[in-house]
Design a protein around this motif. Structure first.
Motif, PDB file in Angstrom:
ATOM      1  N   ALA A 105       0.836  -1.201   0.000  1.00 39.36           N
ATOM      2  CA  ALA A 105       0.000   0.000   0.000  1.00 39.36           C
ATOM      3  C   ALA A 105       0.870   1.249   0.000  1.00 39.36           C
ATOM      4  N   GLN A 106       2.001   1.193   0.712  1.00 35.27           N
ATOM      5  CA  GLN A 106       2.830   2.396   0.804  1.00 35.27           C
ATOM      6  C   GLN A 106       3.563   2.696  -0.502  1.00 35.27           C
ATOM      7  N   VAL A 107       3.973   1.640  -1.211  1.00 38.28           N
ATOM      8  CA  VAL A 107       4.623   1.885  -2.502  1.00 38.28           C
ATOM      9  C   VAL A 107       3.571   2.320  -3.528  1.00 38.28           C
ATOM     10  N   ALA A 108       2.414   1.636  -3.502  1.00 40.33           N
ATOM     11  CA  ALA A 108       1.353   1.974  -4.467  1.00 40.33           C
ATOM     12  C   ALA A 108       0.840   3.393  -4.259  1.00 40.33           C
ATOM     13  N   GLU A 109       0.953   3.892  -3.018  1.00 38.58           N
ATOM     14  CA  GLU A 109       0.424   5.230  -2.731  1.00 38.58           C
ATOM     15  C   GLU A 109       1.097   6.298  -3.592  1.00 38.58           C
ATOM     16  N   THR A 110       2.401   6.119  -3.836  1.00 40.72           N
ATOM     17  CA  THR A 110       3.119   7.081  -4.675  1.00 40.72           C
ATOM     18  C   THR A 110       2.437   7.191  -6.042  1.00 40.72           C
ATOM     19  N   VAL A 111       2.042   6.031  -6.598  1.00 46.19           N
ATOM     20  CA  VAL A 111       1.398   6.013  -7.903  1.00 46.19           C
ATOM     21  C   VAL A 111       0.004   6.610  -7.810  1.00 46.19           C
ATOM     22  N   LEU A 112      -0.723   6.204  -6.759  1.00 50.43           N
ATOM     23  CA  LEU A 112      -2.122   6.615  -6.622  1.00 50.43           C
ATOM     24  C   LEU A 112      -2.266   8.114  -6.387  1.00 50.43           C
ATOM     25  N   VAL A 113      -1.396   8.660  -5.545  1.00 50.10           N
ATOM     26  CA  VAL A 113      -1.577  10.052  -5.155  1.00 50.10           C
ATOM     27  C   VAL A 113      -1.327  10.986  -6.344  1.00 50.10           C
ATOM     28  N   HIS A 114      -0.557  10.493  -7.311  1.00 54.02           N
ATOM     29  CA  HIS A 114      -0.336  11.307  -8.506  1.00 54.02           C
ATOM     30  C   HIS A 114      -1.313  10.971  -9.620  1.00 54.02           C
ATOM     31  N   ALA A 117      -2.469   5.831 -12.070  1.00 59.43           N
ATOM     32  CA  ALA A 117      -3.069   4.532 -12.363  1.00 59.43           C
ATOM     33  C   ALA A 117      -4.176   4.259 -11.365  1.00 59.43           C
ATOM     34  N   GLY A 118      -5.024   3.285 -11.687  1.00 62.16           N
ATOM     35  CA  GLY A 118      -6.057   2.847 -10.760  1.00 62.16           C
ATOM     36  C   GLY A 118      -5.429   1.964  -9.701  1.00 62.16           C
ATOM     37  N   MET A 123      -1.018  -1.367  -7.691  1.00 61.88           N
ATOM     38  CA  MET A 123      -0.476  -2.511  -6.952  1.00 61.88           C
ATOM     39  C   MET A 123       0.490  -3.304  -7.833  1.00 61.88           C
ATOM     40  N   ALA A 124       0.156  -3.415  -9.119  1.00 61.47           N
ATOM     41  CA  ALA A 124       1.051  -4.122 -10.046  1.00 61.47           C
ATOM     42  C   ALA A 124       2.386  -3.382 -10.156  1.00 61.47           C
ATOM     43  N   ILE A 125       2.315  -2.047 -10.222  1.00 61.64           N
ATOM     44  CA  ILE A 125       3.549  -1.256 -10.295  1.00 61.64           C
ATOM     45  C   ILE A 125       4.347  -1.424  -9.000  1.00 61.64           C
ATOM     46  N   ALA A 126       3.630  -1.447  -7.853  1.00 64.17           N
ATOM     47  CA  ALA A 126       4.303  -1.641  -6.569  1.00 64.17           C
ATOM     48  C   ALA A 126       5.060  -2.969  -6.575  1.00 64.17           C
ATOM     49  N   ARG A 127       4.400  -3.999  -7.117  1.00 67.57           N
ATOM     50  CA  ARG A 127       5.035  -5.327  -7.180  1.00 67.57           C
ATOM     51  C   ARG A 127       6.323  -5.268  -8.011  1.00 67.57           C
ATOM     52  N   GLN A 128       6.210  -4.670  -9.205  1.00 68.37           N
ATOM     53  CA  GLN A 128       7.379  -4.568 -10.083  1.00 68.37           C
ATOM     54  C   GLN A 128       8.507  -3.794  -9.413  1.00 68.37           C
ATOM     55  N   THR A 129       8.138  -2.690  -8.738  1.00 69.98           N
ATOM     56  CA  THR A 129       9.173  -1.852  -8.133  1.00 69.98           C
ATOM     57  C   THR A 129       9.865  -2.580  -6.995  1.00 69.98           C
ATOM     58  N   LEU A 130       9.074  -3.298  -6.180  1.00 62.16           N
ATOM     59  CA  LEU A 130       9.684  -4.048  -5.081  1.00 62.16           C
ATOM     60  C   LEU A 130      10.598  -5.145  -5.629  1.00 62.16           C
ATOM     61  N   ASP A 131      10.168  -5.791  -6.734  1.00 55.95           N
ATOM     62  CA  ASP A 131      11.049  -6.782  -7.373  1.00 55.95           C
ATOM     63  C   ASP A 131      12.367  -6.121  -7.764  1.00 55.95           C
ATOM     64  N   ARG A 132      12.228  -4.908  -8.298  1.00 52.88           N
ATOM     65  CA  ARG A 132      13.384  -4.210  -8.824  1.00 52.88           C
ATOM     66  C   ARG A 132      14.402  -3.864  -7.731  1.00 52.88           C
ATOM     67  N   ALA A 160      11.941   1.899  -3.051  1.00 56.28           N
ATOM     68  CA  ALA A 160      10.854   1.537  -3.973  1.00 56.28           C
ATOM     69  C   ALA A 160       9.793   2.634  -4.013  1.00 56.28           C
ATOM     70  N   MET A 161       9.458   3.196  -2.834  1.00 55.74           N
ATOM     71  CA  MET A 161       8.462   4.272  -2.799  1.00 55.74           C
ATOM     72  C   MET A 161       8.938   5.476  -3.604  1.00 55.74           C
ATOM     73  N   ALA A 162      10.255   5.736  -3.496  1.00 62.48           N
ATOM     74  CA  ALA A 162      10.794   6.934  -4.145  1.00 62.48           C
ATOM     75  C   ALA A 162      10.927   6.753  -5.665  1.00 62.48           C
ATOM     76  N   ILE A 163      11.130   5.514  -6.127  1.00 61.96           N
ATOM     77  CA  ILE A 163      11.385   5.348  -7.561  1.00 61.96           C
ATOM     78  C   ILE A 163      10.211   4.734  -8.322  1.00 61.96           C
ATOM     79  N   ALA A 164       9.060   4.529  -7.626  1.00 62.99           N
ATOM     80  CA  ALA A 164       7.920   3.853  -8.265  1.00 62.99           C
ATOM     81  C   ALA A 164       7.510   4.543  -9.559  1.00 62.99           C
ATOM     82  N   LEU A 165       7.602   5.867  -9.595  1.00 61.85           N
ATOM     83  CA  LEU A 165       7.184   6.608 -10.793  1.00 61.85           C
ATOM     84  C   LEU A 165       8.386   6.994 -11.653  1.00 61.85           C
TER      85      LEU A 165
END
Lengths: 535, 315
Positions: A105-114, A117-118, A123-132, A160-165
């Motif tokens: 939720a915390q990584v996805a928040e970066t994407v959501l607040v901007h 994405a839905g 959440m999919a982006i959060a998954r990819q970023t955490l993998d990364r 991950a939170m900082a680079i998600a976008l």
């Protein structure tokens, strides 16, 4: 053209001036290192770029990011820049994450607040970023909470939170200071990869010159809110035009002058020490499981010797220190100091305890703020029982130890908040010295200090040892310091001693893979400069 | 999580059993013979003895304790000495007033306090914050019975919106709620004041946490950071206070019950103590213990829902 241009940035908080016309530039795909000691304003420089400043701050000058003048934007407009165009990583991985929200939720928040994405896609982006950042789905599902992760893993979540976008600029404020060497090396490698793969700019703020020497393309040296020197790392570190840069350099490579102590008489003897802690049971009927903190550790310290103890966090260093001090009861094994047994909190005689004293890591948390220095320093005297001095004799002793550590007798009447971090650590040493111990356990005692202060304290310790022949058990994750001040060293891993021997021997010809990995992971200033720039 | 709830339930039962033993023993050693009290000063000793026998006061201690416990599990609390009706009916009727009143008051106080506290914390040191803090200071300082009388003067005597007291029963839920409104407001005011101050200071603490700065660096506005990150973390100390307040409201409303002539639990206990009606006293005290323990259980489970760190021990 550069990505970020900071020009004549001045900042004051209330009446206190913090920054004085700071100018910096950072380019795409480049790493800018900002170095300086505590209080030099390096963190606040970072926070000024995104205007995340405390109340009553007054900022002037300009910050231009990709042709946008950030200093002219409203807070609302800056919200669109923060996290999207410019990401930021903070020092404290333990507190920088919200404890009640999942890492997903915390990584996805970066994407959501901007609004990029839905929820599902975020959440999919959060998954990819955490993998990364190296937190794979199997061991680190999105539903994990921060308290279930270690410090290094949490710092990866922070990244991950900082680079998600995929921001164009990443600001990292002491991202590895709270991590041990192996974690530090991994996180630094990760940051380097991100810069290379995304062409992102990185501002790396650190007090550690070796980290900058390994990572950065350009560097700015900050002192008391002013940039004293800046330019390509090679030029700045080779030429060192400013005396302050030179001072930082010599302090961080400082080796105190000390004679190796050769004494045949054993002072401290630890034999086959075992300490386990019961783990919480998953269910009341489940069998009790144990975490083994110390697994048959043996070690010895001779009279007047300086012995190092190194290992990653969780290797059992601090448990061993506590057991040696009689603050912890071991399940098996023997500890003896001067032949007298040390058994644990209830069973160790005062006369035995008197032989060993300690200095802790945190110069801010290890003193009662409401006591005078006199009372703080005199506290261990109760170990002397009826022989404890009183009146003028007590005062004389306090004066002596304060003078020994380079303070004034008049300081006895002050309170601890009137002293700086380095002075507090001197007071801690004075407190240890007052009962004339034969062993002082130093648990990360210089880790929280700036390089120049650290150099002074190391000199002080060497001088005291020479004068009164006290032995040190020096526990640290900082291999450079251990190498500089100890005669022998023990390497601890998972509660076991994997290697021990003369310090120079272990560092130059490590036999165990773990020791080799530790030494390789520790950034070294001269080695880094040599590999990168030759000569 | 299931295991956590089961463990808590176990400790709930243990506390109830321990409390029942203490209550029983304390009331046994208390001076005052209920039989003598019921029959008056001039009763013949053998009449008193007969009544004691009839009331079961001569049975051995453990048998009486066991009987009391067994009775309670099937809802039989015994017969009141003075009212001569089953204690269960007596308490049931009073609970029909006190429980809704407590819930009503707590709901009102929460609805007022949480937004007020959050608003004050968000605009820390502004005139709005000072204003809210001033009002809550007043709310704590003013005795609630005096405030209750002011409410009666304004809304019953002056505006004639509400009746000044009494309770019409639950046959007409609207009228019943209406009758409970002024007492609930009077009860809620000091509670809301305490809760709002608590909320404010808890929020101010969490707003200084590092993760709020992290949230801001992600691009959240001040308000978003407060709503999405600070609020839930600030809730733990607030929940503790709410749990304590609910237990207090259930039994501590006696003064307000008196001001509004409400047939609640507080007045029942007061009358029962005066009349040495130990069976009623014992049962009501037991009920209150049950309420406190049950509320603590709910608060504990809510803690765990709010904060994942409390769901299982850190390994």
């Amino acid at each position: 053209m550069s990505l970020l241009r900071v020009k004549d940035l001045s900042l004051s908080i209330g009446p206190t001036p913090i920054l004085d016309r700071v100018s910096l530039e950072a380019g795409r795909g480049e790493i800018l290192g900002i170095v300086g000691e505590s209080g030099s304003g390096k963190s606040l420089t970072a926070l000024s770029i995104l205007n995340l400043l405390p109340r009553h701050s007054r900022l002037s000058g300009s910050v231009i990011f990709d042709d946008i003048k950030l200093t002219r934007l409203s807070d609302r407009a800056l919200n669109d820049v923060r996290g999207d165009d410019i990401g930021m990583i903070f020092q404290e991985p333990m507190t920088a994450l919200n404890p009640v929200k999942t890492i997903g939720a915390q990584v996805a928040e970066t994407v959501l607040v901007h609004g990029k994405a839905g929820r599902g896609e975020a959440m999919a982006i959060a998954r990819q970023t955490l993998d990364r950042v190296g937190l794979g789905a199997e061991e680190f599902p999105l539903s994990r909470y921060p308290h279930e992760l270690s410090g290094g893993q949490r710092q990866r979540v922070g990244i991950a939170m900082a680079i998600a976008l995929r921001p164009r600029l990443l600001i990292a404020d002491e991202p590895t200071t709270a991590l041990d060497v192996t974690n530090q090396a991994q996180v630094l490698d990760l940051l380097k990869d991100l810069v290379r793969e995304d062409g992102m700019g990185l501002i790396l703020i650190t007090h550690d010159l070796a980290v900058v020497a390994e990572m950065a393309d350009t560097v700015a040296v900050l002192k008391a809110g002013r940039v004293v020197e800046s330019g390509p790392v090679r030029d700045v570190f080779r030429q060192m035009r400013d005396p302050y840069t030179r001072k930082l350099f010599s302090a961080s490579a400082h080796v105190p002058a000390r004679k190796a102590q050769q004494s045949a008489r054993t002072l401290l003897e630890v034999e086959g020490l075992v300490r386990t802690y019961p783990k919480p049971k998953p269910a009341p009927w489940a069998p009790r499981a144990f975490k083994v903190a110390l697994d048959g550790v043996s070690l010895s310290v001779a009279q007047g010797e300086s012995v190092g103890l190194v290992g990653e966090s969780g290797s059992g260093k601090s448990t061993l220190a506590r057991a040696v001090l009689g603050l912890e009861t071991a399940q098996a094994g023997e500890i003896a100091i001067n032949g007298a047994p040390v058994r644990g909190p209830g069973d160790t005689a005062f006369a035995t305890r008197r032989a060993m004293q300690m200095v802790f890591q945190d110069p801010y948390g290890s003193f009662n703020p409401r006591h005078t220095v006199e009372r703080l320093v005199a506290e261990p005297l109760h170990l002397l029982g009826t022989e404890a001095p009183s009146g003028a004799e007590r005062r004389r002793r306090i004066d002596t130890v304060l003078t020994q550590v380079g303070l004034l007798p008049a300081d006895a009447n002050k309170f601890i908040h009137e002293f700086s971090g380095g002075q507090r650590q001197r007071i801690a040493i004075a407190r240890a010295l007052i009962v004339e111990p034969s062993l002082i356990v130093l648990d990360e005692a210089v880790s929280a200090l700036d390089v120049s202060i650290r150099a002074q304290i190391l000199d002080l310790l060497a001088a005291i040892s020479e004068r009164i022949g006290v032995a040190y058990l020096f526990i640290s994750h900082d291999l450079h310091v251990v190498r500089a001040v100890t005669d022998r060293v023990y390497v601890l891993k998972d509660g076991k001693v994997v290697e021990s021997g003369a310090t120079s021997e272990v560092f130059e010809r490590p036999r165990h893979d773990y020791t080799r990995a530790l030494i390789a992971a520790a950034p070294r200033l001269d080695a880094a400069l040599k590999t990168r720039f030759g000569e | 999580m299931t295991l956590f709830v089961l463990k808590r339930l176990g400790s709930l039962l243990a506390s109830l059993l321990a409390a029942s033993l203490v209550i029983f023993l304390v009331l046994e050693v208390l001076p005052g013979d209920p039989a003598a009290f019921m029959l008056g000063l001039n009763a013949a000793p053998d009449t008193v003895a007969a009544l004691r026998d009839q009331l079961g006061l001569n049975a051995p201690l453990w048998a009486r304790y066991g009987g009391w416990l067994a009775g309670m599990t099937v809802g039989d609390f015994g017969i009141s000495y003075t009212y001569r009706v089953p204690v269960a009916d007596l308490i049931g009727a009073r609970l029909g007033v006190s429980l809704p009143l407590a819930i009503y008051a707590l709901t009102l106080s929460t609805l007022i306090a949480i937004p007020m506290g959050a608003l004050a914390a968000a605009s820390r040191n502004s005139p709005l914050d000072t204003g809210i803090m001033g009002v809550t200071q007043l709310g704590i300082a003013v005795p609630n019975f005096w405030f209750a009388m002011l409410l009666v003067l304004a809304f019953s005597v002056g505006l004639r919106w509400f009746s000044a007291g009494g309770f019409p029963g639950w046959d007409d839920p609207y009228a019943a709620m209406k009758a409970l409104t002024l007492p609930a407001v009077a009860l809620a005011l000091p509670q809301a004041s305490i809760l709002a101050r608590m909320m404010r200071s808890a929020l101010i603490d969490t707003l200084d946490e590092d993760y709020i700065r992290t949230a801001r660096a992600k691009g959240l506005s001040r308000g978003q950071a407060l709503r999405h990150h600070a609020l839930r973390n600030a809730l733990i100390p607030v929940l503790t206070i709410m749990g304590l307040q609910f237990s207090f409201l259930l039994a501590g409303a006696i003064i307000i019950e008196n001001v509004f002539f409400l047939p609640g639990l507080g007045r029942l206990v007061f009358q029962a103590i005066n009349a040495r009606d130990l069976i009623v006293v014992r049962s009501v005290v037991m009920l209150l213990v049950f309420a406190v323990v049950a509320v603590n259980f709910i608060v504990d489970v809510t803690y765990a829902l709010v904060d994942p760190r409390l769901r299982r021990p850190v390994t």
